[in-house]
Each structure stands twice: as structure tokens, then as C-alpha cells.
Design a protein around this motif. Structure first.
Motif, PDB file in Angstrom:
ATOM      1  N   UNK A   1      10.996  75.281  40.156  1.00 12.93           N
ATOM      2  CA  UNK A   1      11.303  74.084  40.939  1.00 12.93           C
ATOM      3  C   UNK A   1      12.241  73.238  40.088  1.00 12.93           C
ATOM      4  N   UNK A   2      13.480  73.088  40.540  1.00 17.05           N
ATOM      5  CA  UNK A   2      14.492  72.367  39.781  1.00 17.05           C
ATOM      6  C   UNK A   2      14.219  70.858  39.808  1.00 17.05           C
ATOM      7  N   UNK A   3      15.010  70.124  39.053  1.00 19.85           N
ATOM      8  CA  UNK A   3      14.798  68.681  38.931  1.00 19.85           C
ATOM      9  C   UNK A   3      14.885  67.969  40.269  1.00 19.85           C
ATOM     10  N   UNK A   4      15.668  68.520  41.208  1.00 22.45           N
ATOM     11  CA  UNK A   4      15.858  67.879  42.508  1.00 22.45           C
ATOM     12  C   UNK A   4      14.931  68.436  43.582  1.00 22.45           C
ATOM     13  N   UNK A   5      13.974  69.288  43.188  1.00 21.85           N
ATOM     14  CA  UNK A   5      13.021  69.838  44.149  1.00 21.85           C
ATOM     15  C   UNK A   5      13.424  71.177  44.726  1.00 21.85           C
ATOM     16  N   UNK A   6      14.618  71.661  44.420  1.00 23.57           N
ATOM     17  CA  UNK A   6      15.046  72.966  44.905  1.00 23.57           C
ATOM     18  C   UNK A   6      14.172  74.059  44.287  1.00 23.57           C
ATOM     19  N   UNK A   7      13.690  74.981  45.129  1.00 21.41           N
ATOM     20  CA  UNK A   7      12.824  76.063  44.663  1.00 21.41           C
ATOM     21  C   UNK A   7      13.602  77.368  44.664  1.00 21.41           C
ATOM     22  N   UNK A   8      13.602  78.049  43.532  1.00 20.07           N
ATOM     23  CA  UNK A   8      14.315  79.320  43.424  1.00 20.07           C
ATOM     24  C   UNK A   8      13.394  80.383  42.837  1.00 20.07           C
ATOM     25  N   UNK A   9      13.742  81.640  43.075  1.00 18.77           N
ATOM     26  CA  UNK A   9      13.093  82.794  42.439  1.00 18.77           C
ATOM     27  C   UNK A   9      14.201  83.575  41.729  1.00 18.77           C
ATOM     28  N   UNK A  10      14.604  83.135  40.553  1.00 12.81           N
ATOM     29  CA  UNK A  10      15.828  83.658  39.937  1.00 12.81           C
ATOM     30  C   UNK A  10      15.755  85.119  39.509  1.00 12.81           C
ATOM     31  N   UNK A  11      14.577  85.698  39.386  1.00 17.03           N
ATOM     32  CA  UNK A  11      14.470  87.092  38.970  1.00 17.03           C
ATOM     33  C   UNK A  11      14.015  88.015  40.097  1.00 17.03           C
TER      34      UNK A  11
END
Length: 323
Positions: free
Chosen positions: A164-174
């Protein structure tokens, strides 16, 4: 300026045994504060657990232990990465050489365990091939290193890294381009396992943009949902609860959440997470180069770390570690 000695992250972790399982095949660790001198190390491993992988719970423990040994050396090198070009060389090492060294460490430790705990064989039974021995210890692994100026993670096999990035964006980078089918997955016991290791490389040039939550979990969690959206909603809900209640409030209910997930997936379920201390993200960015390329040549020198660790800690087979 960045203060190196303060605790930058809070962690929480839990593991539950799958319904009907004889033993929990997962293992994890959370250690370190995330400061420059005390990097945060997170790892989860999921032993395969079938009859062909009869010692996979040991393989998972070895995987976490050997990751910690390699990651500590890597983080030590990252302390001195501010010179021009040094961060790029560190990236090359992380991408190309770290996976090979980690897999080699794991294989050597697994074979030593085999030598110490050989099964009683009938007279005339041939010695198993090395690949057959390693198959017994098969496991997946996800590991991450977080310092004030660098976030790196590696993964082989299934399971999930959610950020969860600083701005709330959720990623699954792997997350792989194509999900594994059924129970098939890459493994540390594979013939060329290092080539299947995926890496996430994220230098931190602005402390205010540091991720606020990092979650590692074995596939017992994501398999409990009907779709990837269900898993993403779980992580988003975890982020909301942590924001409102902090780690202590969530720590009490986390075992119940994982037990519920395990009932649906039928698998051991493990989660290790790190929540950023908001109070530490102040001041200017760390003193690192701002012109690091997104990729570097494979010919870049990679001699920043020794080929083999000389101070890898002994494997702890008695407990999981949490701070």
C-alpha cells in the motif's frame, strides 16, 4: 535529513495450520526496525507438504534462515550505496547474483540436513540423487529488505507481496504475469531455481513517498478468496484497520482472520506485515543519487558482496521471530 537510528516500522505476523494438516509447513520472520543500522527483514516460506516433499517444513525454515543471512549482508552493503553508480551496481547484484547465492545457500543447508538425518535404508538401496534429496525439502519463499532509502523484495513460487503506497494505491509488484495452475508452482528445489526468482526494486528518494504498508503472505490466504479482488479487498481492509486501531488492535484478531481463511483454502496460512511509523517520515529525502536508471547492464560489476556469507546465523528451528 534522515534519522537512521529510530524505529521506522511496526510489524505483526501470524501463522495458522491448515484444517486436517498434520503439521504447519509455513515459516516466517519479522525482524529489525527499518533504520539504516537495523534494516527491516520480512520473509514467509511455504513448504509444499505433499508426500514427494516429506521434509518441506524443514525446507521452509531453512529458506527463511538463509534469506535472513543473505539479506543482512545485502543491507550492510546498502548502507554505503550513496556513491555515484554504487546503487546501480547493488541493483545488478540484487537481480542477478543474490538469487543464485540464496538458492545455493538453501541447497547446501538442505543437503547437510539430509546427511545428518538419513533415513534407514534397506541393504542394497542406492543413494538418492541430489535432486531427489532436494525435492523432499521443496518450498516457496518471499523475502523483503526495507531501509530508509531502499525497498527490495524477492519471490519464488506462489504467495503474495502486497504494497500500500503512501497515497493508498495498492499494488502486487511481484505477481506473475500468469497465475500458477492448481497446486503447481516454482520452488527452491527446482533445477534452475534462481532463474525463477522475481525481484521488486524500489529506491526511496522522497521519505514522504515511502510505502505505508507492506504485506507478505503464503497462498493459503489468497486461495481463500474466489478472485484476486477478494485478496485486494482484504489488504485494503487491513490497511484501514491498522490506520484506525494500530498494530495492537489488529494483532489480537489476526489469528481469527487467518483461521477463517484457512478453513476456506484448506491450507496453512501465514501473514507478515510492516506498518510505517508516520512520525518518521519527516524532513528531506535521503542522500542518494537521483539519476539511477530503471535498469542496468548485466555487465555492471557485481563484486559488492562476498560470494558466500561468513557470518550467517544458525538455523532457528524452535520458534518463529516477530518484533
Amino acid at each position: 535529513m534522515v534519522t537512521l537510528g529510530v524505529r521506522r516500522w511496526e510489524t505483526l505476523a501470524e501463522s495458522v495450520q491448515g484444517v486436517g494438516k498434520k503439521r504447519n509447513q509455513d515459516w516466517f520472520t519479522c525482524q529489525g526496525s527499518g533504520s539504516g543500522e537495523d534494516p527491516l527483514l520480512l520473509a514467509v516460506a511455504d513448504g509444499h507438504g505433499s508426500a514427494a516433499h516429506a521434509r518441506s517444513e524443514i525446507g521452509a525454515r531453512i529458506a527463511v534462515d538463509r534469506f535472513v543471512g543473505r539479506a543482512e549482508l545485502f543491507a550492510r552493503a546498502a548502507l554505503d550505496c550513496h556513491e555515484p553508480g554504487r546503487l546501480a551496481r547493488l541493483m545488478t547484484y540484487a537481480r542477478d547474483d543474490f538469487p543464485r547465492a540464496l538458492v545455493q545457500d538453501w541447497r547446501e543447508a538442505a543437503l547437510r540436513h539430509w546427511d545428518r538425518h538419513r533415513p534407514v535404508a534397506d541393504a542394497g538401496t542406492p543413494e538418492p540423487r541430489q535432486s531427489e534429496k532436494l525435492l523432499l525439502y521443496g518450498t516457496t519463499l518471499i523475502g523483503a529488505v526495507l531501509t530508509p532509502w531502499l525497498f527490495v523484495a524477492w519471490q519464488i513460487g506462489d504467495g503474495d507481496l502486497a504494497v500500500v503506497e503512501h497515497d493508498g494505491t495498492l499494488t502486487r509488484p511481484l505477481a506473475p504475469a500468469e497465475e500458477d495452475l492448481g497446486d503447481e508452482t516454482e520452488s527452491l528445489c527446482g533445477r534452475e531455481a534462481w532463474s525463477a526468482v522475481r525481484m521488486h526494486w524500489a529506491p526511496v528518494f522522497d521519505q514522504a513517498r515511502t510505502p505505508r504498508l507492506v504485506v507478505l503472505s503464503t497462498d493459503g490466504l489468497s486461495k481463500s478468496f474466489a478472485s484476486a479482488d477478494g485478496y485486494r479487498q482484504f489488504v485494503a481492509g487491513l490497511d484501514d484497520r491498522l490506520a484506525s486501531e494500530g498494530t495492537e488492535g489488529v494483532r489480537d484478531v489476526l489469528p481469527q482472520w487467518l483461521e477463517q481463511a484457512s478453513k476456506y483454502s484448506g491450507d496453512d496460512t501465514t501473514l507478515a506485515a510492516a506498518l510505517r511509523h508516520m512520525s518518521t517520515v519527516t524532513g528531506g529525502p535521503p542522500d542518494v543519487p537521483s539519476d539511477i536508471p530503471s535498469d542496468v547492464s548485466r555487465d555492471t560489476p557485481t563484486d559488492i558482496l562476498p560470494d558466500t556469507p561468513t557470518d550467517t546465523p544458525p538455523m532457528d528451528t524452535e520458534r518463529k521471530t516477530e518484533t
